[in-house]
Design a protein around this motif. Sequence first.
Motif, PDB file in Angstrom:
ATOM      1  N   UNK A 157      12.984   2.250  -6.559  1.00  0.00           N
ATOM      2  CA  UNK A 157      12.974   1.942  -5.128  1.00  0.00           C
ATOM      3  C   UNK A 157      11.804   1.011  -4.859  1.00  0.00           C
ATOM      4  N   UNK A 158      12.123  -0.139  -4.258  1.00  0.00           N
ATOM      5  CA  UNK A 158      11.113  -1.129  -3.903  1.00  0.00           C
ATOM      6  C   UNK A 158      11.052  -1.254  -2.388  1.00  0.00           C
ATOM      7  N   UNK A 159       9.839  -1.353  -1.864  1.00  0.00           N
ATOM      8  CA  UNK A 159       9.657  -1.606  -0.436  1.00  0.00           C
ATOM      9  C   UNK A 159       9.077  -3.007  -0.296  1.00  0.00           C
ATOM     10  N   UNK A 160       9.703  -3.813   0.555  1.00  0.00           N
ATOM     11  CA  UNK A 160       9.267  -5.187   0.756  1.00  0.00           C
ATOM     12  C   UNK A 160       8.720  -5.329   2.166  1.00  0.00           C
ATOM     13  N   UNK A 161       7.511  -5.853   2.251  1.00  0.00           N
ATOM     14  CA  UNK A 161       6.850  -6.099   3.531  1.00  0.00           C
ATOM     15  C   UNK A 161       6.230  -7.485   3.451  1.00  0.00           C
ATOM     16  N   UNK A 162       6.666  -8.385   4.324  1.00  0.00           N
ATOM     17  CA  UNK A 162       6.161  -9.760   4.343  1.00  0.00           C
ATOM     18  C   UNK A 162       6.272 -10.434   2.975  1.00  0.00           C
ATOM     19  N   UNK A 163       7.375 -10.145   2.285  1.00  0.00           N
ATOM     20  CA  UNK A 163       7.614 -10.747   0.975  1.00  0.00           C
ATOM     21  C   UNK A 163       6.863 -10.099  -0.171  1.00  0.00           C
ATOM     22  N   UNK A 164       6.036  -9.118   0.123  1.00  0.00           N
ATOM     23  CA  UNK A 164       5.256  -8.421  -0.901  1.00  0.00           C
ATOM     24  C   UNK A 164       5.989  -7.147  -1.312  1.00  0.00           C
ATOM     25  N   UNK A 165       6.019  -6.890  -2.608  1.00  0.00           N
ATOM     26  CA  UNK A 165       6.782  -5.771  -3.137  1.00  0.00           C
ATOM     27  C   UNK A 165       5.864  -4.614  -3.501  1.00  0.00           C
ATOM     28  N   UNK A 166       6.234  -3.427  -3.040  1.00  0.00           N
ATOM     29  CA  UNK A 166       5.551  -2.189  -3.393  1.00  0.00           C
ATOM     30  C   UNK A 166       6.562  -1.289  -4.100  1.00  0.00           C
ATOM     31  N   UNK A 167       6.257  -0.874  -5.314  1.00  0.00           N
ATOM     32  CA  UNK A 167       7.150   0.007  -6.065  1.00  0.00           C
ATOM     33  C   UNK A 167       6.935   1.427  -5.550  1.00  0.00           C
ATOM     34  N   UNK A 168       7.995   2.022  -5.014  1.00  0.00           N
ATOM     35  CA  UNK A 168       7.907   3.371  -4.454  1.00  0.00           C
ATOM     36  C   UNK A 168       8.457   4.436  -5.411  1.00  0.00           C
ATOM     37  N   UNK A 169       9.308   4.021  -6.359  1.00  0.00           N
ATOM     38  CA  UNK A 169       9.892   4.959  -7.312  1.00  0.00           C
ATOM     39  C   UNK A 169      10.259   4.160  -8.558  1.00  0.00           C
ATOM     40  N   UNK A 170       9.997   4.727  -9.716  1.00  0.00           N
ATOM     41  CA  UNK A 170      10.338   4.063 -10.963  1.00  0.00           C
ATOM     42  C   UNK A 170       9.380   2.928 -11.280  1.00  0.00           C
ATOM     43  N   UNK A 171       9.879   1.965 -12.048  1.00  0.00           N
ATOM     44  CA  UNK A 171       9.078   0.819 -12.449  1.00  0.00           C
ATOM     45  C   UNK A 171       9.756  -0.463 -12.024  1.00  0.00           C
ATOM     46  N   UNK A 172       8.953  -1.487 -11.763  1.00  0.00           N
ATOM     47  CA  UNK A 172       9.499  -2.788 -11.365  1.00  0.00           C
ATOM     48  C   UNK A 172      10.363  -3.348 -12.487  1.00  0.00           C
TER      49      UNK A 172
END
Length: 173
Positions: A157-172
């Motif tokens: 699960x990835x969260x995107x804010x202003x084009x920036x990615x934060x990994x919330x679950x698992x690995x990128x």
Amino acid sequence: MLPPLTLVLGGASSGKSGVAEKLIERSGLDKIYVATSQIWDEETQFRVDRHVAQRGPGWQTIEVPVDVPDALAPCTNGQAVLLDCATLWLTNVMLGDHDLETAQASLLTALAACDAPVVVVSNEVGQGIVPENALARHFREAQGRLNIALAAQADCVLHVLAGLVDVRKGEMP
């Protein structure tokens, strides 16, 4: 390497579709784009045209406002699927008076059964103000429940804010 299911969440125009497209591009697999948008007006047409131009060539597009499970069924492990987006799919389900629980269960089952890795784009709509009308409140609740179910099933699960990615679950991927 893409995991079986990746969820890319974010607000409207946060860059989530671009992130999801790059994940699919990097996979090296045949690119399938499952589009749930319906063209209702010029603004929607403009947004769709912008997304098509942003993706570039080499994508097979399947337009399915509601029947996403049918679109996923024939996909193979030599393909990577981008489902863009779960929010518009949910809108189509609700406005089309489909049974919401049945449709969501079918979607989740189809995602689990799909032989191709799938990247699902979805809007996070629960961080703003409480909508003033009942339909909008019902939609916000349904979208929240759908996102929770997708995130629970997703490997990443990835969260995107202003084009920036934060990994919330698992690995990128």
